[in-house]
Write a protein that holds these residues in place. Structure first.
Motif, PDB file in Angstrom:
ATOM      1  N   LYS A  18     -61.510  52.695 117.940  1.00 23.08           N
ATOM      2  CA  LYS A  18     -61.689  51.353 118.489  1.00 23.08           C
ATOM      3  C   LYS A  18     -61.095  50.257 117.615  1.00 23.08           C
ATOM      4  O   LYS A  18     -61.115  49.101 117.995  1.00 23.08           O
ATOM      5  CB  LYS A  18     -63.181  51.078 118.671  1.00 23.08           C
ATOM      6  N   LEU A  19     -60.582  50.573 116.447  1.00 20.60           N
ATOM      7  CA  LEU A  19     -60.140  49.538 115.522  1.00 20.60           C
ATOM      8  C   LEU A  19     -58.942  48.741 116.021  1.00 20.60           C
ATOM      9  O   LEU A  19     -58.869  47.545 115.808  1.00 20.60           O
ATOM     10  CB  LEU A  19     -59.825  50.143 114.150  1.00 20.60           C
ATOM     11  N   GLY A  20     -57.973  49.408 116.617  1.00 20.72           N
ATOM     12  CA  GLY A  20     -56.809  48.712 117.128  1.00 20.72           C
ATOM     13  C   GLY A  20     -55.843  48.214 116.057  1.00 20.72           C
ATOM     14  O   GLY A  20     -54.969  47.417 116.337  1.00 20.72           O
ATOM     15  N   ARG A  21     -56.027  48.635 114.836  1.00 16.14           N
ATOM     16  CA  ARG A  21     -55.107  48.264 113.762  1.00 16.14           C
ATOM     17  C   ARG A  21     -54.809  49.523 112.946  1.00 16.14           C
ATOM     18  O   ARG A  21     -55.545  50.506 113.028  1.00 16.14           O
ATOM     19  CB  ARG A  21     -55.691  47.165 112.894  1.00 16.14           C
ATOM     20  N   PRO A  22     -53.756  49.489 112.166  1.00 12.13           N
ATOM     21  CA  PRO A  22     -53.406  50.692 111.397  1.00 12.13           C
ATOM     22  C   PRO A  22     -54.521  51.108 110.429  1.00 12.13           C
ATOM     23  O   PRO A  22     -55.228  50.273 109.869  1.00 12.13           O
ATOM     24  CB  PRO A  22     -52.165  50.273 110.620  1.00 12.13           C
ATOM     25  N   ILE A  23     -54.648  52.409 110.250  1.00  8.31           N
ATOM     26  CA  ILE A  23     -55.585  52.989 109.300  1.00  8.31           C
ATOM     27  C   ILE A  23     -54.738  53.649 108.220  1.00  8.31           C
ATOM     28  O   ILE A  23     -53.858  54.458 108.522  1.00  8.31           O
ATOM     29  CB  ILE A  23     -56.490  54.027 109.979  1.00  8.31           C
ATOM     30  N   ILE A  24     -54.988  53.284 106.991  1.00 17.16           N
ATOM     31  CA  ILE A  24     -54.204  53.817 105.880  1.00 17.16           C
ATOM     32  C   ILE A  24     -55.046  54.830 105.122  1.00 17.16           C
ATOM     33  O   ILE A  24     -56.140  54.518 104.652  1.00 17.16           O
ATOM     34  CB  ILE A  24     -53.742  52.691 104.952  1.00 17.16           C
ATOM     35  N   GLU A  33     -52.272  66.790  99.722  1.00  6.48           N
ATOM     36  CA  GLU A  33     -52.194  67.227 101.112  1.00  6.48           C
ATOM     37  C   GLU A  33     -53.411  66.814 101.936  1.00  6.48           C
ATOM     38  O   GLU A  33     -53.339  66.764 103.157  1.00  6.48           O
ATOM     39  CB  GLU A  33     -52.046  68.753 101.174  1.00  6.48           C
ATOM     40  N   VAL A  34     -54.521  66.501 101.289  1.00  3.01           N
ATOM     41  CA  VAL A  34     -55.762  66.206 102.018  1.00  3.01           C
ATOM     42  C   VAL A  34     -55.592  64.991 102.928  1.00  3.01           C
ATOM     43  O   VAL A  34     -56.023  65.001 104.079  1.00  3.01           O
ATOM     44  CB  VAL A  34     -56.941  66.017 101.037  1.00  3.01           C
ATOM     45  N   SER A  35     -54.960  63.931 102.435  1.00  2.23           N
ATOM     46  CA  SER A  35     -54.770  62.742 103.268  1.00  2.23           C
ATOM     47  C   SER A  35     -53.856  63.055 104.459  1.00  2.23           C
ATOM     48  O   SER A  35     -54.081  62.556 105.562  1.00  2.23           O
ATOM     49  CB  SER A  35     -54.233  61.575 102.451  1.00  2.23           C
ATOM     50  N   ARG A  36     -52.874  63.898 104.248  1.00  2.00           N
ATOM     51  CA  ARG A  36     -51.997  64.292 105.363  1.00  2.00           C
ATOM     52  C   ARG A  36     -52.759  65.122 106.390  1.00  2.00           C
ATOM     53  O   ARG A  36     -52.563  64.974 107.597  1.00  2.00           O
ATOM     54  CB  ARG A  36     -50.798  65.067 104.840  1.00  2.00           C
ATOM     55  N   ILE A  47     -56.263  59.077 117.709  1.00  2.00           N
ATOM     56  CA  ILE A  47     -56.104  57.875 116.890  1.00  2.00           C
ATOM     57  C   ILE A  47     -54.631  57.794 116.523  1.00  2.00           C
ATOM     58  O   ILE A  47     -54.105  58.673 115.850  1.00  2.00           O
ATOM     59  CB  ILE A  47     -57.003  57.949 115.642  1.00  2.00           C
ATOM     60  N   ARG A  48     -53.929  56.765 116.953  1.00  2.00           N
ATOM     61  CA  ARG A  48     -52.478  56.727 116.832  1.00  2.00           C
ATOM     62  C   ARG A  48     -51.942  55.888 115.687  1.00  2.00           C
ATOM     63  O   ARG A  48     -50.846  56.103 115.229  1.00  2.00           O
ATOM     64  CB  ARG A  48     -51.856  56.217 118.138  1.00  2.00           C
ATOM     65  N   LYS A  49     -52.662  54.923 115.205  1.00  2.00           N
ATOM     66  CA  LYS A  49     -52.150  54.045 114.146  1.00  2.00           C
ATOM     67  C   LYS A  49     -52.616  54.553 112.781  1.00  2.00           C
ATOM     68  O   LYS A  49     -53.426  53.935 112.112  1.00  2.00           O
ATOM     69  CB  LYS A  49     -52.600  52.615 114.380  1.00  2.00           C
ATOM     70  N   VAL A  50     -52.096  55.708 112.386  1.00  2.00           N
ATOM     71  CA  VAL A  50     -52.519  56.360 111.144  1.00  2.00           C
ATOM     72  C   VAL A  50     -51.313  56.437 110.197  1.00  2.00           C
ATOM     73  O   VAL A  50     -50.258  56.927 110.575  1.00  2.00           O
ATOM     74  CB  VAL A  50     -53.064  57.775 111.414  1.00  2.00           C
ATOM     75  N   LEU A  51     -51.507  55.932 108.985  1.00  2.00           N
ATOM     76  CA  LEU A  51     -50.462  55.966 107.966  1.00  2.00           C
ATOM     77  C   LEU A  51     -51.013  56.642 106.714  1.00  2.00           C
ATOM     78  O   LEU A  51     -52.212  56.558 106.438  1.00  2.00           O
ATOM     79  CB  LEU A  51     -50.030  54.542 107.600  1.00  2.00           C
TER      80      LEU A  51
END
Length: 76
Positions: A18-24, A33-36, A47-51
Protein backbone atom coordinates in the motif's frame (compact mmCIF):
# COMPACT_ATOMS: atom_id res chain seq x y z
CA UNK A 1 11.52 -6.16 7.97
CA UNK A 2 14.19 -8.84 8.36
CA UNK A 3 14.41 -11.44 5.61
CA UNK A 4 13.69 -14.31 8.00
CA UNK A 5 10.46 -12.66 9.22
CA UNK A 6 9.23 -12.13 5.66
CA UNK A 7 9.97 -15.70 4.62
CA UNK A 8 8.47 -17.16 7.81
CA UNK A 9 5.22 -15.19 7.43
CA UNK A 10 4.77 -13.69 3.94
CA UNK A 11 1.63 -11.88 5.14
CA UNK A 12 4.00 -9.46 6.89
CA UNK A 13 4.72 -8.03 3.44
CA UNK A 14 1.10 -6.82 3.04
CA UNK A 15 1.65 -3.29 4.47
CA UNK A 16 4.33 -2.64 1.86
CA UNK A 17 1.84 -3.19 -0.98
CA UNK A 18 0.00 0.00 0.00
CA UNK A 19 2.96 2.38 0.25
CA UNK A 20 2.98 3.53 -3.36
CA UNK A 21 6.61 4.64 -3.16
CA UNK A 22 9.89 2.81 -3.69
CA UNK A 23 11.10 0.46 -0.96
CA UNK A 24 14.86 0.28 -0.57
CA UNK A 25 16.31 -2.95 0.80
CA UNK A 26 19.83 -3.31 2.17
CA UNK A 27 22.23 -5.46 4.16
CA UNK A 28 24.87 -4.44 6.67
CA UNK A 29 27.34 -3.85 3.84
CA UNK A 30 29.29 -5.70 1.24
CA UNK A 31 27.86 -8.19 -1.22
CA UNK A 32 24.82 -9.63 0.54
CA UNK A 33 22.35 -11.98 -1.10
CA UNK A 34 19.71 -11.66 1.64
CA UNK A 35 18.46 -8.25 0.46
CA UNK A 36 18.23 -9.58 -3.10
CA UNK A 37 16.27 -12.62 -1.93
CA UNK A 38 13.86 -10.40 0.03
CA UNK A 39 13.40 -8.27 -3.10
CA UNK A 40 12.48 -11.41 -5.06
CA UNK A 41 9.95 -12.37 -2.36
CA UNK A 42 8.41 -8.90 -2.43
CA UNK A 43 8.15 -8.95 -6.20
CA UNK A 44 6.47 -12.37 -5.99
CA UNK A 45 3.92 -10.83 -3.58
CA UNK A 46 3.07 -8.11 -6.10
CA UNK A 47 5.18 -5.31 -4.62
CA UNK A 48 6.71 -3.60 -7.64
CA UNK A 49 8.71 -0.60 -6.40
CA UNK A 50 11.55 -2.57 -4.81
CA UNK A 51 15.19 -1.48 -5.01
CA UNK A 52 18.32 -3.06 -3.50
CA UNK A 53 21.03 -0.72 -2.17
CA UNK A 54 24.05 -2.97 -2.60
CA UNK A 55 26.47 -0.72 -0.68
CA UNK A 56 24.68 -1.42 2.62
CA UNK A 57 23.23 0.54 5.52
CA UNK A 58 26.50 2.09 6.79
CA UNK A 59 27.09 3.82 3.42
CA UNK A 60 23.41 4.86 3.22
CA UNK A 61 23.53 6.51 6.66
CA UNK A 62 26.88 8.16 5.98
CA UNK A 63 25.33 9.78 2.89
CA UNK A 64 22.58 11.22 5.12
CA UNK A 65 19.64 9.37 3.56
CA UNK A 66 16.54 8.73 5.71
CA UNK A 67 16.01 5.48 7.61
CA UNK A 68 12.63 4.17 8.77
CA UNK A 69 12.06 1.42 11.31
CA UNK A 70 8.99 -0.32 12.64
CA UNK A 71 5.68 -0.05 10.82
CA UNK A 72 5.73 1.79 7.47
CA UNK A 73 5.79 5.53 8.12
CA UNK A 74 7.50 5.37 11.54
CA UNK A 75 10.62 7.49 11.07
CA UNK A 76 13.67 6.90 13.20
Amino acid sequence: LPYEAAIEKPERLAPFKKLGRPIILYCDGGDCEVSRELAKSMLAEGIRKVLVFTEGLPVWRKAGYPVETGPPGATR
